[in-house]
Design a protein around this motif. Sequence first.
Motif, PDB file in Angstrom:
ATOM      1  N   GLN A 198     -39.456 126.733 -39.137  1.00 16.62           N
ATOM      2  CA  GLN A 198     -39.798 127.084 -40.749  1.00 16.62           C
ATOM      3  C   GLN A 198     -41.052 126.464 -41.086  1.00 16.62           C
ATOM      4  O   GLN A 198     -41.689 126.971 -41.999  1.00 16.62           O
ATOM      5  CB  GLN A 198     -38.634 126.577 -41.606  1.00 16.62           C
ATOM      6  N   PHE A 199     -41.147 125.057 -40.757  1.00 12.89           N
ATOM      7  CA  PHE A 199     -42.474 124.377 -41.103  1.00 12.89           C
ATOM      8  C   PHE A 199     -43.508 124.945 -40.701  1.00 12.89           C
ATOM      9  O   PHE A 199     -44.406 125.245 -41.658  1.00 12.89           O
ATOM     10  CB  PHE A 199     -42.277 122.903 -40.645  1.00 12.89           C
ATOM     11  N   HIS A 200     -43.614 125.446 -39.614  1.00 14.30           N
ATOM     12  CA  HIS A 200     -44.874 126.229 -39.000  1.00 14.30           C
ATOM     13  C   HIS A 200     -45.115 127.524 -39.758  1.00 14.30           C
ATOM     14  O   HIS A 200     -46.299 127.767 -39.982  1.00 14.30           O
ATOM     15  CB  HIS A 200     -44.595 126.340 -37.258  1.00 14.30           C
ATOM     16  N   LYS A 201     -43.971 128.020 -40.114  1.00 20.80           N
ATOM     17  CA  LYS A 201     -43.984 129.573 -40.848  1.00 20.80           C
ATOM     18  C   LYS A 201     -44.824 129.116 -42.162  1.00 20.80           C
ATOM     19  O   LYS A 201     -45.781 129.953 -42.353  1.00 20.80           O
ATOM     20  CB  LYS A 201     -42.913 129.999 -41.030  1.00 20.80           C
ATOM     21  N   ILE A 210     -56.026 124.809 -42.731  1.00 16.95           N
ATOM     22  CA  ILE A 210     -56.026 123.079 -42.532  1.00 16.95           C
ATOM     23  C   ILE A 210     -54.538 122.968 -41.605  1.00 16.95           C
ATOM     24  O   ILE A 210     -54.407 121.760 -41.496  1.00 16.95           O
ATOM     25  CB  ILE A 210     -55.780 122.514 -43.801  1.00 16.95           C
ATOM     26  N   LYS A 211     -54.083 123.835 -41.049  1.00 22.13           N
ATOM     27  CA  LYS A 211     -52.793 123.816 -40.241  1.00 22.13           C
ATOM     28  C   LYS A 211     -53.358 122.791 -39.001  1.00 22.13           C
ATOM     29  O   LYS A 211     -52.476 121.921 -38.833  1.00 22.13           O
ATOM     30  CB  LYS A 211     -52.305 125.034 -39.780  1.00 22.13           C
ATOM     31  N   VAL A 217     -53.137 115.141 -37.430  1.00 24.16           N
ATOM     32  CA  VAL A 217     -52.736 113.927 -38.108  1.00 24.16           C
ATOM     33  C   VAL A 217     -51.408 113.584 -38.034  1.00 24.16           C
ATOM     34  O   VAL A 217     -51.024 112.471 -37.715  1.00 24.16           O
ATOM     35  CB  VAL A 217     -53.233 114.158 -39.587  1.00 24.16           C
ATOM     36  N   ILE A 218     -50.249 114.731 -38.197  1.00 20.42           N
ATOM     37  CA  ILE A 218     -48.910 114.214 -38.013  1.00 20.42           C
ATOM     38  C   ILE A 218     -48.552 113.929 -36.699  1.00 20.42           C
ATOM     39  O   ILE A 218     -47.692 112.828 -36.462  1.00 20.42           O
ATOM     40  CB  ILE A 218     -48.225 115.661 -38.340  1.00 20.42           C
ATOM     41  N   LYS A 219     -49.308 114.271 -35.414  1.00 24.06           N
ATOM     42  CA  LYS A 219     -48.996 114.181 -34.325  1.00 24.06           C
ATOM     43  C   LYS A 219     -49.375 112.603 -34.002  1.00 24.06           C
ATOM     44  O   LYS A 219     -48.758 111.841 -33.239  1.00 24.06           O
ATOM     45  CB  LYS A 219     -49.487 114.988 -33.221  1.00 24.06           C
ATOM     46  N   THR A 220     -50.367 112.350 -34.503  1.00 26.91           N
ATOM     47  CA  THR A 220     -51.099 110.989 -34.418  1.00 26.91           C
ATOM     48  C   THR A 220     -50.084 110.025 -34.898  1.00 26.91           C
ATOM     49  O   THR A 220     -49.872 108.822 -34.612  1.00 26.91           O
ATOM     50  CB  THR A 220     -52.494 110.930 -35.157  1.00 26.91           C
ATOM     51  N   PHE A 221     -49.544 110.261 -36.165  1.00 30.47           N
ATOM     52  CA  PHE A 221     -48.780 109.329 -36.727  1.00 30.47           C
ATOM     53  C   PHE A 221     -47.431 109.256 -36.290  1.00 30.47           C
ATOM     54  O   PHE A 221     -46.779 108.346 -36.041  1.00 30.47           O
ATOM     55  CB  PHE A 221     -48.523 109.689 -38.361  1.00 30.47           C
TER      56      PHE A 221
END
Length: 374
Positions: A198-201, A210-211, A217-221
């Motif tokens: 759902q988040f990816h949609k 900007i996805k 950034v999310i993966k780095t954190f």
Amino acid sequence: MKVHIHRRHLSLVLAFFLLFLAVTYWGAVTKFLKTVLGAAMPLLIGCVVAYIVNLILRQYEHLYLRLFPGPKARRFKRAVSIVLSYLSIIIIVVLVIRLVIPEIVSCVKLLIANHSRVINHLIDTIQENSNFKDFWKNFDPKHFDWNKIGKYIGYGVGGTMKTVMSTASSIVSATTTAVIAFFFSIYLLIYKEMLARQFHKVMDTYFSKIKQPFMHVIKTFDDSYSNYIVGQCKDAAILGVACFIGMKLLGIPYASMIGVVTFFGALIPIIGAILGASIGVVLIFAVSPFKALVFLIFIIVLQQFDNRVTYPLVVGKSIGLPSVWVFAAVIVGGGITGILGMMLTVPLFAAIYKLVAEDVQRRRRKAAQLPQRQ
């Protein structure tokens, strides 16, 4: 004459307008944000719990698939792994309590036994004091204003009742928050794949441009926090067990309790080791100053071995943050939210450090390629 207004200009005007409203009505805004944060606090705690439990859940799911590769068994993978994950945490908590509580009881008994002579001597001194004897001889209850004393007692009872009611309300609120957070974390773990889809949609629909950088950034954190939590827990467990075994071999008391304190202290970078050693020295000093000195030498040697051998092997360069920035993160985090901030700001600084380093390298590569294109 037709005036063309760009969408970016409208966004900028809207942003300034919202900023103006926030500054003008700052009191109402902060009150509203506090209300929303208070209402959402159980859900936020549930998200944190689910994130931590998910680190254990991944390991159990991987093990489950290796033991039961059949298609029918896969249907029970998530349920069995969730039960085992929470059960593991409960067993660890119970084990810690069973190790620490008896040690605390024996320590309190020892302190009371050692200080009973001092207390008795103080009581004898007060009773033999001439001023105290004169006061007791001249004591006359008729000179007291019993109405005022009754009011003071009434106020005291009322204040006590308010304190009791406030404490009971806090306990009920904390229990309710913990229960809601627990069940919400279970829901998040059960439906984590669905929530991810759902988040990816939503990102593809509204923020497709900007996805990719946002997900990076999310993966780095995520990598920073997961590596930090797993690495610190492993290193802290090794340090706590080594401390317990070493104290048992050296005949130093309170080995179980100080081993647990060392484990939790090792979760806090830099300062945690000092806190754990300080608590251990104080407790052991009440039993034997010589054993306290032996423990101090032992814990210094153990921490030096951990810093130079164990920590690099277990954690390695997974965090990727220089020591000077680790120290800065600990100081800033401790100043903002105390011990919890010390633990959480290190991976936060590590993620920001990595993102900034990547951006600097990318910009420098672009700058180096510009003269060639011209």
